[in-house]
Motif scaffolding. Structure first.
Motif, PDB file in Angstrom:
ATOM      1  N   ARG A  11     -36.231 -17.644  53.881  1.00 14.96           N
ATOM      2  CA  ARG A  11     -35.115 -18.356  54.515  1.00 14.96           C
ATOM      3  C   ARG A  11     -33.891 -18.398  53.603  1.00 14.96           C
ATOM      4  NH1 ARG A  11     -38.720 -23.528  55.070  1.00 14.96           N
ATOM      5  NH2 ARG A  11     -39.185 -22.652  53.003  1.00 14.96           N
ATOM      6  N   SER A  12     -34.140 -18.179  52.303  1.00 13.22           N
ATOM      7  CA  SER A  12     -33.024 -18.185  51.344  1.00 13.22           C
ATOM      8  C   SER A  12     -33.366 -17.248  50.189  1.00 13.22           C
ATOM      9  CB  SER A  12     -32.773 -19.602  50.813  1.00 13.22           C
ATOM     10  OG  SER A  12     -33.956 -20.135  50.242  1.00 13.22           O
ATOM     11  N   ILE A  13     -32.335 -16.537  49.707  1.00 18.17           N
ATOM     12  CA  ILE A  13     -32.544 -15.542  48.659  1.00 18.17           C
ATOM     13  C   ILE A  13     -31.472 -15.713  47.593  1.00 18.17           C
ATOM     14  CG2 ILE A  13     -32.685 -13.079  48.114  1.00 18.17           C
ATOM     15  CD1 ILE A  13     -33.350 -12.558  51.055  1.00 18.17           C
ATOM     16  N   ALA A  14     -31.911 -15.838  46.343  1.00 17.85           N
ATOM     17  CA  ALA A  14     -30.995 -15.806  45.210  1.00 17.85           C
ATOM     18  C   ALA A  14     -31.000 -14.395  44.639  1.00 17.85           C
ATOM     19  CB  ALA A  14     -31.417 -16.808  44.144  1.00 17.85           C
ATOM     20  N   VAL A  15     -29.817 -13.849  44.400  1.00 17.80           N
ATOM     21  CA  VAL A  15     -29.704 -12.496  43.840  1.00 17.80           C
ATOM     22  C   VAL A  15     -29.005 -12.598  42.500  1.00 17.80           C
ATOM     23  CG1 VAL A  15     -28.888 -10.143  44.178  1.00 17.80           C
ATOM     24  CG2 VAL A  15     -29.581 -11.515  46.157  1.00 17.80           C
ATOM     25  N   VAL A  16     -29.724 -12.260  41.431  1.00 19.00           N
ATOM     26  CA  VAL A  16     -29.206 -12.413  40.078  1.00 19.00           C
ATOM     27  C   VAL A  16     -28.753 -11.048  39.551  1.00 19.00           C
ATOM     28  CG1 VAL A  16     -29.677 -13.262  37.758  1.00 19.00           C
ATOM     29  CG2 VAL A  16     -30.837 -14.282  39.724  1.00 19.00           C
ATOM     30  N   GLY A  17     -27.506 -11.014  39.064  1.00 20.23           N
ATOM     31  CA  GLY A  17     -26.998  -9.769  38.520  1.00 20.23           C
ATOM     32  C   GLY A  17     -25.927  -9.140  39.379  1.00 20.23           C
ATOM     33  N   VAL A  18     -25.242  -9.947  40.182  1.00 18.19           N
ATOM     34  CA  VAL A  18     -24.166  -9.410  41.015  1.00 18.19           C
ATOM     35  C   VAL A  18     -22.977  -9.061  40.128  1.00 18.19           C
ATOM     36  CG1 VAL A  18     -24.907 -10.693  43.034  1.00 18.19           C
ATOM     37  CG2 VAL A  18     -23.216 -11.699  41.501  1.00 18.19           C
ATOM     38  N   SER A  19     -22.179  -8.105  40.577  1.00 18.18           N
ATOM     39  CA  SER A  19     -21.058  -7.648  39.769  1.00 18.18           C
ATOM     40  C   SER A  19     -20.075  -6.912  40.656  1.00 18.18           C
ATOM     41  CB  SER A  19     -21.565  -6.721  38.654  1.00 18.18           C
ATOM     42  OG  SER A  19     -20.512  -5.988  38.066  1.00 18.18           O
ATOM     43  N   GLU A  20     -18.837  -6.814  40.187  1.00 15.51           N
ATOM     44  CA  GLU A  20     -17.861  -6.011  40.911  1.00 15.51           C
ATOM     45  C   GLU A  20     -18.221  -4.531  40.866  1.00 15.51           C
ATOM     46  OE1 GLU A  20     -15.602  -7.096  42.861  1.00 15.51           O
ATOM     47  OE2 GLU A  20     -16.061  -9.178  42.366  1.00 15.51           O
ATOM     48  N   ASP A  21     -19.092  -4.170  39.936  1.00 18.02           N
ATOM     49  CA  ASP A  21     -19.589  -2.791  39.867  1.00 18.02           C
ATOM     50  C   ASP A  21     -20.529  -2.572  41.052  1.00 18.02           C
ATOM     51  OD1 ASP A  21     -20.758  -0.369  39.363  1.00 18.02           O
ATOM     52  OD2 ASP A  21     -21.379  -0.832  37.305  1.00 18.02           O
ATOM     53  N   ALA A  22     -20.069  -1.802  42.011  1.00 14.99           N
ATOM     54  CA  ALA A  22     -20.837  -1.618  43.260  1.00 14.99           C
ATOM     55  C   ALA A  22     -22.182  -0.962  43.031  1.00 14.99           C
ATOM     56  CB  ALA A  22     -20.017  -0.791  44.245  1.00 14.99           C
ATOM     57  N   GLY A  23     -22.337  -0.274  41.898  1.00 15.01           N
ATOM     58  CA  GLY A  23     -23.594   0.421  41.650  1.00 15.01           C
ATOM     59  C   GLY A  23     -24.687  -0.438  41.068  1.00 15.01           C
ATOM     60  N   ASP A  63     -29.197 -23.759  38.939  1.00 17.50           N
ATOM     61  CA  ASP A  63     -28.007 -24.494  39.395  1.00 17.50           C
ATOM     62  C   ASP A  63     -27.880 -24.562  40.920  1.00 17.50           C
ATOM     63  OD1 ASP A  63     -27.278 -24.862  36.764  1.00 17.50           O
ATOM     64  OD2 ASP A  63     -25.948 -23.117  36.704  1.00 17.50           O
ATOM     65  N   ILE A  64     -28.663 -23.791  41.636  1.00 15.88           N
ATOM     66  CA  ILE A  64     -28.549 -23.727  43.095  1.00 15.88           C
ATOM     67  C   ILE A  64     -29.009 -25.053  43.699  1.00 15.88           C
ATOM     68  CG2 ILE A  64     -29.403 -22.548  45.172  1.00 15.88           C
ATOM     69  CD1 ILE A  64     -29.665 -20.008  43.429  1.00 15.88           C
ATOM     70  N   GLU A  65     -28.214 -25.582  44.662  1.00 16.58           N
ATOM     71  CA  GLU A  65     -28.538 -26.896  45.238  1.00 16.58           C
ATOM     72  C   GLU A  65     -29.741 -26.834  46.185  1.00 16.58           C
ATOM     73  OE1 GLU A  65     -25.631 -25.372  45.758  1.00 16.58           O
ATOM     74  OE2 GLU A  65     -24.002 -26.516  44.825  1.00 16.58           O
ATOM     75  N   GLY A  66     -29.779 -25.818  47.045  1.00 18.99           N
ATOM     76  CA  GLY A  66     -30.841 -25.753  48.061  1.00 18.99           C
ATOM     77  C   GLY A  66     -32.101 -25.086  47.553  1.00 18.99           C
ATOM     78  N   ASP A  67     -33.129 -25.098  48.427  1.00 21.70           N
ATOM     79  CA  ASP A  67     -34.380 -24.413  48.101  1.00 21.70           C
ATOM     80  C   ASP A  67     -34.166 -22.904  48.092  1.00 21.70           C
ATOM     81  OD1 ASP A  67     -35.721 -26.824  47.954  1.00 21.70           O
ATOM     82  OD2 ASP A  67     -36.327 -26.767  50.079  1.00 21.70           O
ATOM     83  N   VAL A  68     -34.949 -22.239  47.257  1.00 19.42           N
ATOM     84  CA  VAL A  68     -34.894 -20.775  47.167  1.00 19.42           C
ATOM     85  C   VAL A  68     -36.294 -20.222  47.397  1.00 19.42           C
ATOM     86  CG1 VAL A  68     -34.369 -18.787  45.709  1.00 19.42           C
ATOM     87  CG2 VAL A  68     -32.973 -20.864  45.530  1.00 19.42           C
ATOM     88  N   ASP A  69     -36.449 -19.409  48.447  1.00 19.54           N
ATOM     89  CA  ASP A  69     -37.746 -18.792  48.735  1.00 19.54           C
ATOM     90  C   ASP A  69     -38.003 -17.559  47.876  1.00 19.54           C
ATOM     91  OD1 ASP A  69     -38.394 -20.635  50.658  1.00 19.54           O
ATOM     92  OD2 ASP A  69     -37.702 -19.423  52.337  1.00 19.54           O
ATOM     93  N   LEU A  70     -36.931 -16.851  47.532  1.00 18.33           N
ATOM     94  CA  LEU A  70     -37.076 -15.564  46.849  1.00 18.33           C
ATOM     95  C   LEU A  70     -35.916 -15.347  45.907  1.00 18.33           C
ATOM     96  CD1 LEU A  70     -38.378 -12.664  46.628  1.00 18.33           C
ATOM     97  CD2 LEU A  70     -36.911 -12.018  48.562  1.00 18.33           C
ATOM     98  N   VAL A  71     -36.225 -14.868  44.698  1.00 20.24           N
ATOM     99  CA  VAL A  71     -35.170 -14.470  43.776  1.00 20.24           C
ATOM    100  C   VAL A  71     -35.282 -12.970  43.541  1.00 20.24           C
ATOM    101  CG1 VAL A  71     -36.568 -15.049  41.730  1.00 20.24           C
ATOM    102  CG2 VAL A  71     -34.093 -14.811  41.517  1.00 20.24           C
ATOM    103  N   VAL A  72     -34.155 -12.273  43.679  1.00 21.60           N
ATOM    104  CA  VAL A  72     -34.080 -10.838  43.434  1.00 21.60           C
ATOM    105  C   VAL A  72     -33.351 -10.649  42.114  1.00 21.60           C
ATOM    106  CG1 VAL A  72     -33.248  -8.623  44.282  1.00 21.60           C
ATOM    107  CG2 VAL A  72     -34.053 -10.355  45.893  1.00 21.60           C
ATOM    108  N   ILE A  73     -34.000 -10.007  41.152  1.00 19.82           N
ATOM    109  CA  ILE A  73     -33.470  -9.919  39.793  1.00 19.82           C
ATOM    110  C   ILE A  73     -33.034  -8.491  39.495  1.00 19.82           C
ATOM    111  CG2 ILE A  73     -33.967 -10.313  37.349  1.00 19.82           C
ATOM    112  CD1 ILE A  73     -36.103 -12.333  38.233  1.00 19.82           C
ATOM    113  N   GLY A  74     -31.734  -8.334  39.235  1.00 23.84           N
ATOM    114  CA  GLY A  74     -31.198  -7.013  38.963  1.00 23.84           C
ATOM    115  C   GLY A  74     -30.431  -6.940  37.666  1.00 23.84           C
TER     116      GLY A  74
END
Length: 704
Positions: A11-23, A63-74
């Motif tokens: 229901r919710s996903i945290a994605v770690v490692g976002v960047s302006e680098d599209a790749g 730091d995320i306020e809501g519950d997180v079902d899944l974290v995607v680590i990049g």
């Protein structure tokens, strides 16, 4: 599936490692989730940004306020542990680690992966990966992934789920299937499988009602026994698993003590698994496509008889050539069927099998005749399935055939497959009609034959699993008296002890006497010809040190043989403890087999049987199955052997007691399973198959 709901339906996903680098993997994952219409909550994570793609960006998962079902680590590998610690603090149940740089990268990576697992296990978190492409739930538009999974062309919704240890190659399979019109439910790349593995995900998908078929690519598994149980469960439920085993040339470590161990490799155990579970092996990408299309209708032949009908005699020949080795036959049609066909097939055609409809038959004008011909053929009890050879039939003829066959398939219980070599762009409308009716169209008759054979094998294995689970010994419990109680702590049993153990489980052994030396009265106690062997648990291969003498017919020869084997043992293995000399009646006649057990780290005890004597090296003829099993499986093993024709009697020779061999293999499999904690290998060499019964002439049981 319930245990993995937060992973596959988050229901919710945290994605770690976002960047302006599209790749960057994290950036790709967020953009894939957004562009594909994921309806849950997305939490981008990078302390350098306040927003990302219009979404609030967080400094850490904690730091995320809501519950997180899944974290995607990049993030790079060096940063993964800190992200996991933050995710553990947040009590996130699942993590997908896209990052590489773990055990695949060397000693430092191995240590990093161990630390990663320690953090996850302490927090009760499950991990997919690391070093993976991630996964996609096509139905729910969850793209917790980067790379090829997120790029065009997009997969369509369907009922196939794919689990793959190789993300790139696995997605190649998915794309080939998609090109053929096959839709997907889940596509999951597992990478290093440091925690959650392919077998566990297959088990989870069995409980997913929207997954009807599972495709898997694996290079290996540490839990072959679990795969065995899951495969049987899937087949019993009618949810086929198609599995591609990579690395089939890899050989398992061969134990030095046993002839049996040298008869098999790791791939042989997987092949046994396929036969015992109904898991369908695939070896080419097109096989995945063909088999998925054939399975879509959920119709299975109840026998191996196939009727081939069409306008190309050569196609029928090619079908027969491919089908016969797979257990299919062009069955003989009944007189009633042929009479019905005579009324609707041109005079220049043929109504025996294959049915020659002659050129130009597929047309709108012949629609009623074709419907009558197909209907009559399917009603024949000898026909388990039907292959229609359209071959090069053009646009109008293909469409006319498709419309007729679609009407018939709607109520037919037997599978119908079509061979067509016409360009797909020309007969696109006909192909749509076939697809809507669930009729597979394959580009060669040999591929059609292999698909039908697959359906037949799956159905047969399913019937056996459903009807004979108790007979197959699937619920055998550990024996109450372990082997260690009988023989103490020694690493192996002597021949005498090994044969006595076999006798106790119902496998006949030779009549033996163990002596310390020659006695003049000894020769009268055992009927010549005789065999003399040194008895020592410290000497595994007696023949190699001159510890065996055969064909002894006089008392003088017996005295000399006893002296020689004792001397040879003392000279070659001076430290060996010699229990004595075994004097046995020499078995004559019959046929020599080698039978035994090897213990695989993944599959546990595996029973092997093969041609012995002079045939062992010449034929390299063997079959194996994972223990325990019952008589049907044992007979199937023996039928696979090239030497089975010899045992069943050739050129006037009496048939040998194959049933007795099967019973011995079953007893061996039950014993090996009961004593699986104590036995590393069992070697029966030779086991003589006689006109009545079998007899083990030599045996070795190795602890471990």
């Amino acid at each position: 599936m319930n245990n993995y709901k937060n992973l596959l339906e988050p229901r919710s996903i945290a994605v770690v490692g976002v960047s302006e680098d599209a790749g960057r993997p994290g950036s790709q994952a967020v953009r894939a989730l957004m562009s594909n219409g994921y309806t849950g909550t997305i939490y981008p994570v990078n302390p350098k940004y306040e927003t990302f793609e219009g979404l609030k960006c967080y400094g850490s998962v904690a730091d995320i306020e809501g519950d997180v079902d899944l974290v995607v680590i990049g993030v790079p590998a060096q940063g993964v542990l800190a992200v996991l610690e933050s995710s553990a603090q947040k009590k996130v149940p699942f993590a997908v680690v896209l990052s590489g740089g773990f055990r695949e990268s060397g000693p430092e990576g191995v240590l990093r992966e161990e630390k990663m697992l320690a953090i996850a296990r302490a927090a009760g978190m499950r991990i997919i990966g690391p070093n993976c492409l991630g996964f996609a739930n096509i139905h729910s538009r969850v793209y917790a992934a980067f790379g090829s999974i997120t790029r065009e062309p997009k997969l369509e919704k369907g009922s196939v789920s794919l689990v793959t240890q190789s993300g790139g190659f696995g997605y190649s399979i998915a794309l080939a299937c998609a090109e053929a019109g096959i839709g997907f439910r889940h596509v999951i790349a597992t990478g290093n499988e440091s925690d959650v593995n392919t077998v566990q995900l297959i088990e989870a998908l069995l409980d997913d009602d929207e997954t009807h078929t599972i495709v898997a690519y694996i290079e290996g598994t540490n839990d072959g026994r679990a795969l065995l149980e899951i495969g049987r469960k899937a087949t019993a439920r009618g949810k086929p698993i198609l599995l591609w085993k990579g690395g089939v040339t890899e050989q398992g470590a061969l134990a030095a003590a046993s002839h049996t161990a040298s008869m098999t490799g790791v791939y042989d155990f997987y092949r046994a698994l396929f036969k015992q579970t109904g898991i369908v092996e695939i070896r080419e990408i097109h096989e995945a496509v063909d088999f998925l299309k054939a399975l879509e209708s959920k119709k299975y032949p109840d026998n191996g008889g196939v009727a081939v009908m069409g306008v190309s005699g050569g196609s029928a020949i090619v079908f027969a050539d491919a089908g016969e080795p797979q257990g299919l036959t062009l069955c003989e049609l009944g007189n009633d069927t042929q009479q019905k066909l005579l009324a609707v097939v041109p005079n220049i055609g043929a109504v025996h099998n294959p049915i020659d409809l002659t050129a130009g038959y597929f047309s709108a004008a012949n629609a009623q005749k074709l419907e009558a011909a197909v209907g009559a053929t399917l009603e024949d009890p000898a026909v388990g399935s039907l292959c229609i050879n359209l071959a090069t039939t053009g646009v109008s003829g293909s469409l006319a055939a498709a419309q007729v066959l679609a009407r018939i398939a709607a109520s037919a219980s037997k599978p119908i497959l079509v061979f067509s070599s016409a360009p797909s762009v020309q007969i696109a409308e006909a192909l749509r009609v076939f697809a809507d009716a669930g009729i597979p169209v394959l580009p060669s008759p040999s591929r059609a034959a292999k698909a039908i054979a697959m359906l037949m094998r799956f159905k047969r294995t399913q019937s056996r699993i459903l009807q004979m689970q108790e007979d197959e010994g699937l619920k055998v419990e550990r024996a109450s008296v372990p082997l260690s109680t009988a023989v103490g702590s020694r690493s192996s049993l002597s021949e005498v002890e090994s044969k006595e153990m076999l006798r106790s489980i119902g496998i006949p052994v030779t009549t033996d006497l163990i002596v310390k030396g020659f006695d003049a009265a000894l020769f009268d106690k055992v009927k010549a010809p005789l065999v003399v062997k040194i008895v020592s648990a410290d000497i595994a291969h007696k023949t190699e040190i001159g510890g065996v003498k055969v064909g002894i017919r006089t008392a003088q020869e017996l005295e000399s043989a006893i002296e020689q084997v004792l001397a040879n043992a003392q000279r070659h293995v001076p430290a060996a403890y010699i229990e004595g000399v075994l004097v046995s009646e020499m078995v004559t006649g019959g046929f020599e087999l080698i039978a035994g057990v090897v213990k695989d780290p993944s599959f546990g005890p595996v029973v092997v049987v093969g041609a012995g004597g002079i045939y062992a090296e010449v034929l390299k003829d063997s079959a194996c199955r994972i223990a325990p099993f019952g008589l049907p499986t044992a007979m199937e093993m023996l039928d696979e052997l090239q030497c089975s024709v010899i045992m069943r009697g050739v050129r006037g020779a009496l048939p040998l007691d194959v049933d007795a061999v099967a019973r011995a293999l079953v007893a061996l499999s039950q014993f090996a399973w009961e004593q699986r904690g104590d036995i590393a290998e069992i070697d029966i060499n030779p086991m003589f198959v006689l006109p009545h019964g079998v007899i083990a002439a030599d045996a070795l049981i190795v602890r471990g």
